[in-house]
Design a protein around this motif. Structure first.
Motif, PDB file in Angstrom:
ATOM      1  N   ASP A 147      -7.248  -1.469  43.517  1.00 46.17           N
ATOM      2  CA  ASP A 147      -6.636  -0.355  44.036  1.00 46.17           C
ATOM      3  C   ASP A 147      -5.878   0.746  42.642  1.00 46.17           C
ATOM      4  OD1 ASP A 147      -5.109   2.184  45.063  1.00 46.17           O
ATOM      5  OD2 ASP A 147      -4.070   1.077  46.453  1.00 46.17           O
ATOM      6  N   ARG A 148      -6.721   1.878  42.400  1.00 52.21           N
ATOM      7  CA  ARG A 148      -5.970   2.472  40.559  1.00 52.21           C
ATOM      8  C   ARG A 148      -4.508   3.163  40.778  1.00 52.21           C
ATOM      9  NH1 ARG A 148     -10.647   2.911  36.493  1.00 52.21           N
ATOM     10  NH2 ARG A 148     -11.658   0.967  36.772  1.00 52.21           N
ATOM     11  N   GLU A 149      -4.623   3.021  42.425  1.00 54.89           N
ATOM     12  CA  GLU A 149      -3.657   3.629  43.099  1.00 54.89           C
ATOM     13  C   GLU A 149      -2.173   3.355  42.394  1.00 54.89           C
ATOM     14  OE1 GLU A 149      -3.229   7.412  43.036  1.00 54.89           O
ATOM     15  OE2 GLU A 149      -4.776   7.648  42.530  1.00 54.89           O
ATOM     16  N   THR A 150      -2.155   2.119  42.241  1.00 54.21           N
ATOM     17  CA  THR A 150      -1.147   0.990  42.043  1.00 54.21           C
ATOM     18  C   THR A 150      -1.121   0.657  41.038  1.00 54.21           C
ATOM     19  OG1 THR A 150      -3.342  -1.510  42.098  1.00 54.21           O
ATOM     20  CG2 THR A 150      -2.026  -0.048  44.890  1.00 54.21           C
ATOM     21  N   TRP A 151      -1.786   1.122  39.471  1.00 55.47           N
ATOM     22  CA  TRP A 151      -1.502   0.535  38.205  1.00 55.47           C
ATOM     23  C   TRP A 151      -0.059   1.412  37.113  1.00 55.47           C
ATOM     24  CZ3 TRP A 151      -7.572   0.415  35.803  1.00 55.47           C
ATOM     25  CH2 TRP A 151      -7.829   0.034  36.790  1.00 55.47           C
ATOM     26  N   ALA A 152      -0.285   2.744  37.863  1.00 53.41           N
ATOM     27  CA  ALA A 152       1.439   3.615  36.730  1.00 53.41           C
ATOM     28  C   ALA A 152       2.221   3.203  37.534  1.00 53.41           C
ATOM     29  CB  ALA A 152       0.467   4.923  37.045  1.00 53.41           C
ATOM     30  N   PRO A 153       2.427   2.933  38.781  1.00 51.42           N
ATOM     31  CA  PRO A 153       3.701   2.865  39.024  1.00 51.42           C
ATOM     32  C   PRO A 153       3.894   1.124  38.781  1.00 51.42           C
ATOM     33  CG  PRO A 153       2.409   2.958  41.561  1.00 51.42           C
ATOM     34  CD  PRO A 153       1.454   2.899  40.148  1.00 51.42           C
ATOM     35  N   ALA A 154       3.016   0.134  39.447  1.00 46.57           N
ATOM     36  CA  ALA A 154       3.076  -0.951  38.371  1.00 46.57           C
ATOM     37  C   ALA A 154       3.383  -1.389  36.817  1.00 46.57           C
ATOM     38  CB  ALA A 154       2.196  -1.713  38.471  1.00 46.57           C
ATOM     39  N   VAL A 155       2.936  -0.253  35.894  1.00 40.67           N
ATOM     40  CA  VAL A 155       3.590  -0.357  34.597  1.00 40.67           C
ATOM     41  C   VAL A 155       4.392   0.508  34.060  1.00 40.67           C
ATOM     42  CG1 VAL A 155       0.495  -0.722  33.690  1.00 40.67           C
ATOM     43  CG2 VAL A 155       1.580   1.221  34.109  1.00 40.67           C
ATOM     44  N   LEU A 156       5.215   0.877  35.172  1.00 42.43           N
ATOM     45  CA  LEU A 156       5.987   2.021  34.756  1.00 42.43           C
ATOM     46  C   LEU A 156       7.504   1.200  34.124  1.00 42.43           C
ATOM     47  CD1 LEU A 156       7.592   5.159  34.950  1.00 42.43           C
ATOM     48  CD2 LEU A 156       8.405   4.185  37.412  1.00 42.43           C
ATOM     49  N   GLY A 157       8.123   1.578  33.076  1.00 40.78           N
ATOM     50  CA  GLY A 157       9.101   0.942  32.649  1.00 40.78           C
ATOM     51  C   GLY A 157       8.786  -0.387  31.749  1.00 40.78           C
ATOM     52  N   VAL A 158       7.362  -0.716  31.540  1.00 42.30           N
ATOM     53  CA  VAL A 158       6.971  -2.039  31.100  1.00 42.30           C
ATOM     54  C   VAL A 158       6.423  -1.856  29.393  1.00 42.30           C
ATOM     55  CG1 VAL A 158       4.957  -3.836  31.281  1.00 42.30           C
ATOM     56  CG2 VAL A 158       6.217  -3.111  33.585  1.00 42.30           C
ATOM     57  N   THR A 159       6.716  -2.852  28.925  1.00 49.60           N
ATOM     58  CA  THR A 159       6.924  -2.958  27.806  1.00 49.60           C
ATOM     59  C   THR A 159       6.159  -4.051  26.880  1.00 49.60           C
ATOM     60  OG1 THR A 159       8.843  -4.332  26.823  1.00 49.60           O
ATOM     61  CG2 THR A 159       9.384  -2.141  26.446  1.00 49.60           C
ATOM     62  N   SER A 160       5.986  -5.138  28.386  1.00 45.20           N
ATOM     63  CA  SER A 160       4.740  -6.161  27.349  1.00 45.20           C
ATOM     64  C   SER A 160       3.962  -6.440  29.048  1.00 45.20           C
ATOM     65  CB  SER A 160       4.846  -7.870  26.431  1.00 45.20           C
ATOM     66  OG  SER A 160       6.320  -8.064  27.504  1.00 45.20           O
ATOM     67  N   ALA A 161       2.712  -7.047  28.918  1.00 47.13           N
ATOM     68  CA  ALA A 161       1.805  -7.221  30.524  1.00 47.13           C
ATOM     69  C   ALA A 161       0.957  -8.417  29.726  1.00 47.13           C
ATOM     70  CB  ALA A 161       0.704  -6.257  31.426  1.00 47.13           C
ATOM     71  N   TYR A 162       0.661  -9.598  30.488  1.00 46.59           N
ATOM     72  CA  TYR A 162      -0.341 -10.752  30.285  1.00 46.59           C
ATOM     73  C   TYR A 162      -1.315 -10.379  32.154  1.00 46.59           C
ATOM     74  CZ  TYR A 162      -2.477 -15.249  32.008  1.00 46.59           C
ATOM     75  OH  TYR A 162      -3.114 -16.000  32.615  1.00 46.59           O
TER      76      TYR A 162
END
Length: 299
Positions: free
Chosen positions: A45-60
Protein backbone atom coordinates in the motif's frame (compact mmCIF):
# COMPACT_ATOMS: atom_id res chain seq x y z
CA UNK A 1 20.83 10.45 22.97
CA UNK A 2 19.99 11.34 19.36
CA UNK A 3 16.74 12.97 18.29
CA UNK A 4 16.97 11.57 14.77
CA UNK A 5 14.40 8.87 14.08
CA UNK A 6 15.20 5.51 12.49
CA UNK A 7 12.53 3.59 10.60
CA UNK A 8 12.75 -0.20 10.84
CA UNK A 9 10.66 -1.90 8.17
CA UNK A 10 9.29 -5.33 9.05
CA UNK A 11 9.90 -4.06 12.55
CA UNK A 12 7.96 -6.90 14.16
CA UNK A 13 9.75 -9.60 12.14
CA UNK A 14 12.71 -11.77 13.05
CA UNK A 15 15.40 -9.24 12.18
CA UNK A 16 13.33 -6.11 12.65
CA UNK A 17 12.31 -6.67 16.26
CA UNK A 18 15.92 -7.39 17.23
CA UNK A 19 17.02 -4.14 15.61
CA UNK A 20 14.21 -2.20 17.30
CA UNK A 21 15.24 -3.60 20.70
CA UNK A 22 18.90 -2.67 20.17
CA UNK A 23 18.18 0.83 18.91
CA UNK A 24 15.77 1.49 21.76
CA UNK A 25 18.39 0.32 24.27
CA UNK A 26 20.76 2.91 22.79
CA UNK A 27 18.20 5.66 23.18
CA UNK A 28 17.63 6.00 19.44
CA UNK A 29 14.08 7.08 18.53
CA UNK A 30 12.60 4.20 16.52
CA UNK A 31 9.56 3.96 14.28
CA UNK A 32 8.34 0.41 13.75
CA UNK A 33 7.38 -0.10 10.12
CA UNK A 34 4.56 -2.65 10.08
CA UNK A 35 0.86 -2.87 9.35
CA UNK A 36 0.20 -2.45 13.07
CA UNK A 37 2.69 0.42 13.44
CA UNK A 38 1.89 4.07 14.09
CA UNK A 39 1.68 5.20 11.39
CA UNK A 40 1.11 1.85 9.66
CA UNK A 41 3.38 0.69 6.86
CA UNK A 42 2.56 -1.83 4.16
CA UNK A 43 4.79 -2.63 1.19
CA UNK A 44 1.67 -3.32 -0.86
CA UNK A 45 0.00 0.00 0.00
CA UNK A 46 2.05 2.93 -1.29
CA UNK A 47 -0.24 5.39 0.46
CA UNK A 48 1.40 4.30 3.73
CA UNK A 49 4.96 5.04 2.61
CA UNK A 50 5.11 8.84 2.91
CA UNK A 51 3.69 9.01 6.46
CA UNK A 52 6.12 6.27 7.54
CA UNK A 53 9.22 8.18 6.39
CA UNK A 54 8.11 11.62 7.58
CA UNK A 55 10.80 12.97 9.92
CA UNK A 56 12.99 9.89 9.46
CA UNK A 57 16.75 10.21 8.80
CA UNK A 58 17.74 6.54 8.45
CA UNK A 59 15.89 3.35 7.58
CA UNK A 60 16.37 -0.41 7.65
CA UNK A 61 14.78 -2.06 4.61
CA UNK A 62 13.58 -5.64 4.91
CA UNK A 63 11.23 -6.50 2.06
CA UNK A 64 8.30 -8.83 2.67
CA UNK A 65 7.87 -11.54 1.60
CA UNK A 66 11.28 -11.78 -0.10
CA UNK A 67 13.43 -9.96 -2.63
CA UNK A 68 13.17 -13.01 -4.88
CA UNK A 69 9.51 -12.39 -5.72
CA UNK A 70 8.72 -10.66 -9.04
CA UNK A 71 8.60 -6.88 -8.82
CA UNK A 72 10.40 -6.67 -5.48
CA UNK A 73 13.38 -4.69 -6.79
CA UNK A 74 11.17 -2.09 -8.46
CA UNK A 75 9.12 -1.70 -5.29
CA UNK A 76 12.19 -1.30 -3.09
CA UNK A 77 13.66 1.18 -5.55
CA UNK A 78 10.48 3.27 -5.55
CA UNK A 79 10.44 3.34 -1.77
CA UNK A 80 14.12 4.29 -1.60
CA UNK A 81 13.56 7.20 -3.98
CA UNK A 82 10.59 8.47 -1.96
CA UNK A 83 12.54 8.09 1.29
CA UNK A 84 15.49 10.11 0.02
CA UNK A 85 13.18 12.80 -1.36
CA UNK A 86 11.61 12.98 2.11
CA UNK A 87 14.95 13.54 3.84
CA UNK A 88 16.17 10.03 4.67
CA UNK A 89 19.96 10.09 4.41
CA UNK A 90 20.95 6.51 5.29
CA UNK A 91 19.50 3.22 4.02
CA UNK A 92 20.47 -0.27 5.18
CA UNK A 93 19.13 -3.09 3.00
CA UNK A 94 18.75 -6.71 4.08
CA UNK A 95 19.66 -8.59 0.91
CA UNK A 96 20.21 -12.19 -0.15
CA UNK A 97 23.39 -14.00 -1.09
CA UNK A 98 23.45 -15.37 -4.61
CA UNK A 99 19.97 -14.14 -5.51
CA UNK A 100 19.48 -12.21 -8.74
CA UNK A 101 16.36 -10.45 -7.50
CA UNK A 102 18.17 -9.33 -4.36
CA UNK A 103 21.03 -7.90 -6.35
CA UNK A 104 18.57 -5.92 -8.50
CA UNK A 105 17.16 -4.44 -5.29
CA UNK A 106 20.69 -3.58 -4.16
CA UNK A 107 21.29 -1.64 -7.37
CA UNK A 108 18.02 0.24 -6.87
CA UNK A 109 19.00 1.30 -3.35
CA UNK A 110 22.49 2.30 -4.47
CA UNK A 111 20.98 4.55 -7.16
CA UNK A 112 18.70 6.30 -4.67
CA UNK A 113 21.27 8.89 -3.60
CA UNK A 114 21.31 7.81 0.06
CA UNK A 115 24.31 6.63 2.05
CA UNK A 116 23.67 2.92 1.61
CA UNK A 117 24.81 -0.29 3.26
CA UNK A 118 23.94 -3.79 2.04
CA UNK A 119 23.70 -6.82 4.33
CA UNK A 120 23.79 -10.07 2.35
CA UNK A 121 22.76 -13.27 4.09
CA UNK A 122 21.14 -16.57 3.25
CA UNK A 123 19.73 -19.15 5.67
CA UNK A 124 19.22 -17.99 9.26
CA UNK A 125 19.89 -20.22 12.26
CA UNK A 126 16.57 -19.03 13.69
CA UNK A 127 14.62 -20.61 10.82
CA UNK A 128 14.71 -23.71 13.04
CA UNK A 129 13.34 -21.98 16.15
CA UNK A 130 11.30 -19.01 14.92
CA UNK A 131 10.60 -19.73 11.28
CA UNK A 132 9.59 -22.26 8.68
CA UNK A 133 11.26 -25.31 10.22
CA UNK A 134 10.06 -24.94 13.83
CA UNK A 135 7.10 -27.30 13.52
CA UNK A 136 9.35 -29.95 11.98
CA UNK A 137 11.78 -29.73 14.87
CA UNK A 138 8.89 -30.01 17.34
CA UNK A 139 7.63 -33.06 15.46
CA UNK A 140 11.07 -34.68 15.69
CA UNK A 141 11.70 -34.87 11.96
CA UNK A 142 13.01 -32.17 9.64
CA UNK A 143 12.17 -33.29 6.11
CA UNK A 144 13.58 -31.04 3.40
CA UNK A 145 14.85 -31.32 -0.19
CA UNK A 146 18.39 -30.40 0.85
CA UNK A 147 21.18 -32.88 0.30
CA UNK A 148 24.91 -32.57 0.83
CA UNK A 149 25.17 -28.86 0.01
CA UNK A 150 26.60 -26.96 2.98
CA UNK A 151 25.40 -23.56 4.18
CA UNK A 152 27.09 -20.97 6.45
CA UNK A 153 23.98 -20.48 8.63
CA UNK A 154 24.07 -16.99 10.18
CA UNK A 155 22.68 -16.01 13.58
CA UNK A 156 20.07 -13.26 13.45
CA UNK A 157 21.66 -11.60 16.46
CA UNK A 158 24.76 -11.04 14.34
CA UNK A 159 22.65 -9.65 11.50
CA UNK A 160 20.92 -7.27 13.91
CA UNK A 161 24.22 -6.13 15.43
CA UNK A 162 25.64 -5.30 12.00
CA UNK A 163 22.44 -3.52 10.99
CA UNK A 164 22.49 -1.35 14.11
CA UNK A 165 26.14 -0.47 13.53
CA UNK A 166 25.36 0.51 9.94
CA UNK A 167 22.38 2.62 11.05
CA UNK A 168 24.08 4.46 13.88
CA UNK A 169 27.84 4.55 13.32
CA UNK A 170 30.08 6.13 10.71
CA UNK A 171 32.31 4.23 8.31
CA UNK A 172 29.70 1.71 7.10
CA UNK A 173 28.28 3.62 4.11
CA UNK A 174 29.03 2.16 0.70
CA UNK A 175 29.86 -1.30 2.08
CA UNK A 176 28.42 -4.68 1.15
CA UNK A 177 28.70 -7.11 4.06
CA UNK A 178 28.52 -10.85 3.38
CA UNK A 179 27.05 -12.14 6.65
CA UNK A 180 27.65 -15.81 7.47
CA UNK A 181 28.35 -18.01 10.42
CA UNK A 182 31.88 -19.28 11.09
CA UNK A 183 31.41 -22.73 9.53
CA UNK A 184 29.67 -24.59 6.74
CA UNK A 185 27.00 -27.11 7.73
CA UNK A 186 24.63 -29.30 5.77
CA UNK A 187 21.02 -29.25 6.92
CA UNK A 188 21.52 -32.74 8.33
CA UNK A 189 24.48 -31.54 10.40
CA UNK A 190 22.50 -28.53 11.63
CA UNK A 191 19.63 -30.77 12.73
CA UNK A 192 22.11 -33.08 14.47
CA UNK A 193 23.40 -30.13 16.50
CA UNK A 194 19.84 -29.19 17.45
CA UNK A 195 19.17 -32.74 18.60
CA UNK A 196 22.33 -32.68 20.70
CA UNK A 197 21.37 -29.34 22.26
CA UNK A 198 17.80 -30.43 23.07
CA UNK A 199 18.75 -33.87 24.33
CA UNK A 200 16.01 -35.55 22.32
CA UNK A 201 15.70 -37.26 18.97
CA UNK A 202 15.33 -34.93 16.00
CA UNK A 203 16.03 -36.58 12.66
CA UNK A 204 16.81 -35.12 9.28
CA UNK A 205 15.18 -36.79 6.27
CA UNK A 206 15.99 -35.82 2.70
CA UNK A 207 12.92 -35.78 0.48
CA UNK A 208 12.38 -34.92 -3.16
CA UNK A 209 11.24 -31.50 -4.30
CA UNK A 210 7.99 -33.07 -5.47
CA UNK A 211 7.34 -34.47 -1.99
CA UNK A 212 8.25 -31.16 -0.40
CA UNK A 213 5.89 -29.13 -2.59
CA UNK A 214 3.11 -31.68 -2.08
CA UNK A 215 3.53 -31.57 1.70
CA UNK A 216 3.41 -27.75 1.72
CA UNK A 217 0.23 -27.79 -0.36
CA UNK A 218 -1.37 -30.34 1.96
CA UNK A 219 -0.57 -28.10 4.93
CA UNK A 220 -2.36 -25.20 3.25
CA UNK A 221 0.66 -23.03 2.48
CA UNK A 222 -0.14 -20.22 -0.01
CA UNK A 223 1.03 -20.75 -3.56
CA UNK A 224 3.39 -17.78 -3.33
CA UNK A 225 5.09 -19.24 -0.25
CA UNK A 226 5.41 -22.63 -1.92
CA UNK A 227 6.95 -21.04 -5.01
CA UNK A 228 9.42 -19.06 -2.91
CA UNK A 229 10.59 -22.05 -0.86
CA UNK A 230 10.87 -24.14 -4.02
CA UNK A 231 13.08 -21.46 -5.57
CA UNK A 232 15.30 -21.24 -2.50
CA UNK A 233 15.80 -25.00 -2.26
CA UNK A 234 16.10 -25.74 -5.97
CA UNK A 235 18.14 -22.78 -7.22
CA UNK A 236 19.78 -20.87 -4.36
CA UNK A 237 20.75 -24.00 -2.41
CA UNK A 238 23.01 -25.30 -5.18
CA UNK A 239 26.40 -24.61 -3.62
CA UNK A 240 26.73 -20.99 -4.73
CA UNK A 241 26.78 -19.87 -1.09
CA UNK A 242 28.98 -22.67 0.22
CA UNK A 243 31.73 -20.32 1.30
CA UNK A 244 32.24 -18.14 4.36
CA UNK A 245 31.92 -14.36 4.31
CA UNK A 246 33.78 -11.90 6.51
CA UNK A 247 30.98 -9.37 6.97
CA UNK A 248 30.54 -9.83 10.71
CA UNK A 249 34.28 -9.55 11.32
CA UNK A 250 34.58 -6.44 9.11
CA UNK A 251 31.57 -4.67 10.59
CA UNK A 252 31.92 -5.61 14.26
CA UNK A 253 35.53 -6.65 14.75
CA UNK A 254 34.58 -10.05 16.16
CA UNK A 255 33.83 -13.55 14.93
CA UNK A 256 30.23 -14.56 14.19
CA UNK A 257 28.30 -16.88 16.48
CA UNK A 258 28.55 -20.59 15.78
CA UNK A 259 25.48 -22.68 15.04
CA UNK A 260 26.20 -24.82 18.09
CA UNK A 261 26.07 -21.73 20.30
CA UNK A 262 22.76 -20.72 18.74
CA UNK A 263 21.32 -24.23 19.27
CA UNK A 264 22.47 -24.34 22.90
CA UNK A 265 21.01 -20.93 23.71
CA UNK A 266 17.76 -21.59 21.83
CA UNK A 267 17.30 -24.88 23.70
CA UNK A 268 18.03 -23.21 27.04
CA UNK A 269 15.46 -20.47 26.28
CA UNK A 270 12.76 -23.09 25.71
CA UNK A 271 12.39 -22.34 22.00
CA UNK A 272 11.71 -26.02 21.30
CA UNK A 273 9.75 -26.65 24.49
CA UNK A 274 7.31 -23.88 25.43
CA UNK A 275 6.34 -23.31 21.78
CA UNK A 276 3.84 -26.19 22.03
CA UNK A 277 0.80 -23.93 22.15
CA UNK A 278 -2.55 -25.30 20.90
CA UNK A 279 -1.85 -23.71 17.51
CA UNK A 280 1.57 -25.37 17.33
CA UNK A 281 0.12 -28.70 18.43
CA UNK A 282 -2.36 -28.47 15.57
CA UNK A 283 0.36 -27.65 13.03
CA UNK A 284 2.61 -30.43 14.34
CA UNK A 285 -0.31 -32.86 13.98
CA UNK A 286 -0.84 -31.66 10.42
CA UNK A 287 2.87 -32.12 9.72
CA UNK A 288 2.81 -35.66 11.12
CA UNK A 289 -0.26 -36.49 9.02
CA UNK A 290 1.60 -35.17 5.98
CA UNK A 291 4.62 -37.29 6.96
CA UNK A 292 2.49 -40.43 6.97
CA UNK A 293 1.11 -39.51 3.56
CA UNK A 294 4.64 -39.01 2.22
CA UNK A 295 5.69 -42.41 3.51
CA UNK A 296 2.77 -44.05 1.71
CA UNK A 297 3.40 -42.18 -1.54
CA UNK A 298 5.99 -43.75 -3.89
CA UNK A 299 8.88 -41.57 -5.04
Amino acid sequence: MTTETTLVLSGTGKTGRRIVERLSARGVPVRVGSRSGRPPFDWEDRETWAPAVLGVTSAYLAYFPDLAVPGAAATVGSFAELAVASGVRRLVLLSGRGEEGAQLAEHAVRRSGADWTVLRSSWFCQNFSEGSFLDMVLAGEVALPAGSVAEPFVDLDDVADVAVAALTESGRAGHIYELTGPQLLTFAEAVEQIARATGRQVDYVQISMEQFVSALAEQGEPEAAVALLSYLFSEVLDGRNAQLGDGVQRALGRVPRAFSDYARDAAASGAWRHALTPAHRSRVAEYRDGKEARLRRPL
